[in-house]
Scaffold this motif. Structure first.
Motif, PDB file in Angstrom:
ATOM      1  N   ILE A   1      -3.375 -53.366  31.865  1.00 32.24           N
ATOM      2  CA  ILE A   1      -3.135 -51.984  32.264  1.00 32.24           C
ATOM      3  C   ILE A   1      -1.911 -51.458  31.518  1.00 32.24           C
ATOM      4  CG2 ILE A   1      -2.674 -50.391  34.172  1.00 32.24           C
ATOM      5  CD1 ILE A   1      -3.980 -52.469  36.038  1.00 32.24           C
ATOM      6  N   ILE A   2      -2.103 -50.369  30.809  1.00 32.70           N
ATOM      7  CA  ILE A   2      -1.024 -49.720  30.061  1.00 32.70           C
ATOM      8  C   ILE A   2      -0.717 -48.394  30.742  1.00 32.70           C
ATOM      9  CG2 ILE A   2      -0.262 -48.818  27.837  1.00 32.70           C
ATOM     10  CD1 ILE A   2      -2.398 -50.611  26.524  1.00 32.70           C
ATOM     11  N   MET A   3       0.554 -48.182  31.070  1.00 28.55           N
ATOM     12  CA  MET A   3       0.979 -46.954  31.736  1.00 28.55           C
ATOM     13  C   MET A   3       1.583 -45.974  30.730  1.00 28.55           C
ATOM     14  SD  MET A   3       0.336 -47.274  35.019  1.00 28.55           S
ATOM     15  CE  MET A   3       1.193 -45.772  35.499  1.00 28.55           C
ATOM     16  N   VAL A   4       1.008 -44.772  30.663  1.00 32.96           N
ATOM     17  CA  VAL A   4       1.668 -43.646  29.992  1.00 32.96           C
ATOM     18  C   VAL A   4       2.356 -42.878  31.102  1.00 32.96           C
ATOM     19  CG1 VAL A   4       1.369 -41.593  28.568  1.00 32.96           C
ATOM     20  CG2 VAL A   4      -0.163 -43.565  28.263  1.00 32.96           C
ATOM     21  N   THR A   5       3.677 -42.930  31.137  1.00 30.65           N
ATOM     22  CA  THR A   5       4.373 -42.512  32.346  1.00 30.65           C
ATOM     23  C   THR A   5       5.814 -42.103  32.065  1.00 30.65           C
ATOM     24  OG1 THR A   5       4.969 -43.271  34.584  1.00 30.65           O
ATOM     25  CG2 THR A   5       5.075 -44.896  32.823  1.00 30.65           C
ATOM     26  N   ARG A   6       6.399 -41.430  33.064  1.00 34.83           N
ATOM     27  CA  ARG A   6       7.828 -41.110  33.002  1.00 34.83           C
ATOM     28  C   ARG A   6       8.650 -42.119  33.807  1.00 34.83           C
ATOM     29  NH1 ARG A   6       6.279 -35.358  33.977  1.00 34.83           N
ATOM     30  NH2 ARG A   6       6.083 -34.373  31.937  1.00 34.83           N
ATOM     31  N   ALA A   7       7.996 -43.045  34.452  1.00 44.19           N
ATOM     32  CA  ALA A   7       8.715 -44.090  35.178  1.00 44.19           C
ATOM     33  C   ALA A   7       9.488 -44.952  34.182  1.00 44.19           C
ATOM     34  CB  ALA A   7       7.745 -44.949  35.974  1.00 44.19           C
ATOM     35  N   PRO A   8      10.614 -45.532  34.595  1.00 47.65           N
ATOM     36  CA  PRO A   8      11.403 -46.363  33.672  1.00 47.65           C
ATOM     37  C   PRO A   8      10.589 -47.534  33.125  1.00 47.65           C
ATOM     38  CG  PRO A   8      12.673 -45.835  35.639  1.00 47.65           C
ATOM     39  CD  PRO A   8      11.271 -45.382  35.909  1.00 47.65           C
ATOM     40  N   LYS A   9      10.800 -47.839  31.857  1.00 47.16           N
ATOM     41  CA  LYS A   9      10.077 -48.916  31.175  1.00 47.16           C
ATOM     42  C   LYS A   9      10.255 -50.245  31.904  1.00 47.16           C
ATOM     43  CE  LYS A   9       9.568 -50.901  26.500  1.00 47.16           C
ATOM     44  NZ  LYS A   9       9.877 -52.316  26.720  1.00 47.16           N
ATOM     45  N   GLN A  10      11.476 -50.552  32.324  1.00 47.54           N
ATOM     46  CA  GLN A  10      11.731 -51.825  32.982  1.00 47.54           C
ATOM     47  C   GLN A  10      10.972 -51.928  34.287  1.00 47.54           C
ATOM     48  OE1 GLN A  10      13.658 -54.475  31.612  1.00 47.54           O
ATOM     49  NE2 GLN A  10      12.452 -55.470  33.219  1.00 47.54           N
TER      50      GLN A  10
ATOM     51  N   GLU B   1       5.207 -44.715  25.830  1.00 45.46           N
ATOM     52  CA  GLU B   1       5.819 -43.385  25.925  1.00 45.46           C
ATOM     53  C   GLU B   1       4.803 -42.276  25.724  1.00 45.46           C
ATOM     54  OE1 GLU B   1       9.148 -42.757  23.427  1.00 45.46           O
ATOM     55  OE2 GLU B   1      10.419 -44.238  24.413  1.00 45.46           O
ATOM     56  N   THR B   2       3.800 -42.545  24.890  1.00 46.24           N
ATOM     57  CA  THR B   2       2.791 -41.535  24.571  1.00 46.24           C
ATOM     58  C   THR B   2       1.403 -42.138  24.676  1.00 46.24           C
ATOM     59  OG1 THR B   2       2.714 -42.051  22.208  1.00 46.24           O
ATOM     60  CG2 THR B   2       4.386 -40.453  22.943  1.00 46.24           C
ATOM     61  N   PHE B   3       0.406 -41.266  24.749  1.00 48.49           N
ATOM     62  CA  PHE B   3      -0.973 -41.762  24.773  1.00 48.49           C
ATOM     63  C   PHE B   3      -1.304 -42.472  23.465  1.00 48.49           C
ATOM     64  CE2 PHE B   3      -5.430 -41.269  23.647  1.00 48.49           C
ATOM     65  CZ  PHE B   3      -6.026 -41.913  24.731  1.00 48.49           C
ATOM     66  N   GLU B   4      -0.829 -41.937  22.367  1.00 50.45           N
ATOM     67  CA  GLU B   4      -1.108 -42.533  21.060  1.00 50.45           C
ATOM     68  C   GLU B   4      -0.565 -43.961  20.982  1.00 50.45           C
ATOM     69  OE1 GLU B   4      -1.678 -38.362  21.028  1.00 50.45           O
ATOM     70  OE2 GLU B   4       0.149 -39.477  21.565  1.00 50.45           O
ATOM     71  N   ASP B   5       0.625 -44.158  21.545  1.00 51.72           N
ATOM     72  CA  ASP B   5       1.218 -45.488  21.599  1.00 51.72           C
ATOM     73  C   ASP B   5       0.350 -46.411  22.449  1.00 51.72           C
ATOM     74  OD1 ASP B   5       2.928 -47.698  21.643  1.00 51.72           O
ATOM     75  OD2 ASP B   5       4.226 -46.844  23.195  1.00 51.72           O
ATOM     76  N   ALA B   6      -0.108 -45.911  23.595  1.00 54.20           N
ATOM     77  CA  ALA B   6      -0.941 -46.708  24.494  1.00 54.20           C
ATOM     78  C   ALA B   6      -2.251 -47.112  23.817  1.00 54.20           C
ATOM     79  CB  ALA B   6      -1.232 -45.923  25.770  1.00 54.20           C
ATOM     80  N   LEU B   7      -2.858 -46.179  23.102  1.00 53.94           N
ATOM     81  CA  LEU B   7      -4.131 -46.476  22.433  1.00 53.94           C
ATOM     82  C   LEU B   7      -3.932 -47.518  21.338  1.00 53.94           C
ATOM     83  CD1 LEU B   7      -7.113 -45.881  22.182  1.00 53.94           C
ATOM     84  CD2 LEU B   7      -6.561 -43.997  20.640  1.00 53.94           C
TER      85      LEU B   7
END
Length: 427
Positions: free
Chosen positions: A372-381, A392-398
């Motif tokens: 599961i990959i989260m595209v989110t504003r929640a903190p990375k940690q 950080e972005t959908f493109e990164d998630a894809l």
């Protein structure tokens, strides 16, 4: 290129995908349904023609007190439209009736004053009498019976002591209660922690009937229905909304009969066929439903129903409020072994259920089968603490999803998109 708009917090994400990679887009027909009347007219008509019940004005006659159970800030119930009409009809029939609005927080945090104003409008938020339910305050609870499951059915005493108990809410697919609305305003809405924990036990969450869109044979639903009847919930006003959170239908009357009619309407619109793919993109429908990771598990379960085993779920959810439950967060953070964590939860009896265990159990179930990959504003940690991947972005998630699947020998994997994961029943 296929361009798709995804709800994300109070904004949107615009994504583009090559046509050849898109396996399918799963959308509830509620989003295209056109109501013939305005939102206010739909609610007014429902109140004027209750299902299986006298009108609210009739029920109010001769009553000294009325409690209106109302969904909290985590639910997109258009209370600013429903509540004024409930108050008006009650007071037109009985000007002296004392009305309290009981905010059904369930196990959530209390709403802020600003959230109350946003939900009800300044006039109601400032002038009406509000009671904020706190499930952990044992002194506020009273027993009204024993659940079919054997748990003690304890609810807020303000509701139990009211001469007339009614509720407002909305009907949507729910990932373990089957459908929201109706009886759910009582359990978990205004129930004691003791009752919620018994109802949300690992045995019930693991039951194959405790899934989206299923009421028959669902032990969680059966407990909830008992609680509503034991609480003497006399009248409900539930609505169905579209992607813009606008009312497209309203149902009022008996807490069971009116709810079932609303469920029938919603299920006819929400049902979609799965389109299996190695990557599934989902959301939690935007604000207010995607305020935290806790709520976002709902949208993930829609993806679960159409993602291939070992595939990747990309969950686009703002989560500006963080994890949404400290017990939920800690369970995942402190688990170095996903299967072992699941085994511990499954081994607990109904009376050993701990806070937010059900949400942890469902997320662990997903993590055992998917990345599961989260595209989110929640903190990375925070995201990574919960065994989720961060983007950080959908493109990164894809790109992450493609890399994961490439290492499994899958190139240019197909993608199924669910723009609003909480609005569909994938079956």
């Amino acid at each position: 290129m296929k361009k798709i708009t995804l709800p994300f917090g109070q904004e949107t994400l615009e994504i583009s995908l090559p046509d050849e990679r898109v396996a399918g887009i799963l959308v509830s027909h509620a989003h295209e349904y056109k109501a013939a009347k305005t939102e206010t007219e739909l609610v007014s008509e429902a109140l004027a023609n209750p299902i299986g019940s006298p009108r609210l004005s009739e029920l109010a006659k001769g009553k000294s007190t009325c409690v209106i159970i109302s969904s909290d800030h985590t639910r997109p119930v258009p209370s600013h439209i429903i509540m004024p009409q409930l108050l008006k009809e009650l007071r037109a029939a009985n000007p002296d009736i004392v009305i309290s609005i009981l905010v059904a927080t369930g196990m959530h945090r209390p709403p802020t004053k600003d959230e109350l104003i946003q939900k009800y409008g300044a006039e109601i938020a400032n002038k009406e009498s509000f009671i904020i339910h706190v499930s952990r305050n044992d002194d506020d609870m009273v027993s009204v019976g024993t659940l079919p499951s054997g748990g003690d059915c304890r609810i807020n005493k303000a509701a139990a002591n009211a001469d007339l108990l009614i509720s407002e809410g909305f009907i949507e697919p729910h990932f373990f209660a089957g459908m929201s609305g109706g009886r759910k305003s009582v359990l978990p809405g205004i129930a004691s922690q003791v009752t919620v924990l018994a109802n949300h036990c690992s045995e019930f969450i693991d039951n194959p009937n405790a899934r989206t869109g299923i009421l028959k044979g669902n032990p969680i639903h059966e407990d909830m229905l008992y609680a509503a009847k034991a609480a003497k919930l006399a009248f409900i006003c539930n609505v169905v909304i579209n992607a813009d959170k606008k009312i497209i239908a309203a149902f009022a009357g008996d807490c069971e009969k009116a709810h079932y009619q609303g469920v029938e309407f919603e299920m006819a619109l929400a049902g979609v066929r799965p389109v299996p793919a190695d990557i599934v993109v989902s959301t939690n429908g935007g604000y207010p439903l995607d305020q935290n990771l806790y709520q976002s598990v709902k949208g993930m379960t829609a993806a679960e129903a159409t993602c291939k085993e070992g595939g990747v779920i990309i969950m686009c959810s703002a989560c500006s409020d963080g994890h949404g439950g400290i017990d939920f967060y800690n369970t995942l953070k402190e688990s170095s072994d996903i299967q072992q964590a699941m085994n511990i939860i499954i081994s607990r009896s109904r009376n050993e259920t701990v806070f937010d265990q059900w949400e942890s159990q469902i997320l662990l179930r997903l993590l055992l089968h998917f990345t599961i990959i989260m595209v989110t504003r929640a903190p990375k940690q925070l995201v990574e603490d919960m065994h989720l991947r961060y983007a950080e972005t959908f493109e990164d998630a894809l790109q992450q999803a493609d890399d994961i699947l490439w290492h499994k020998g899958i190139q240019n994997p197909k993608i199924t998109i669910i723009p609003d994961g909480v609005s569909v029943i994938v079956k």
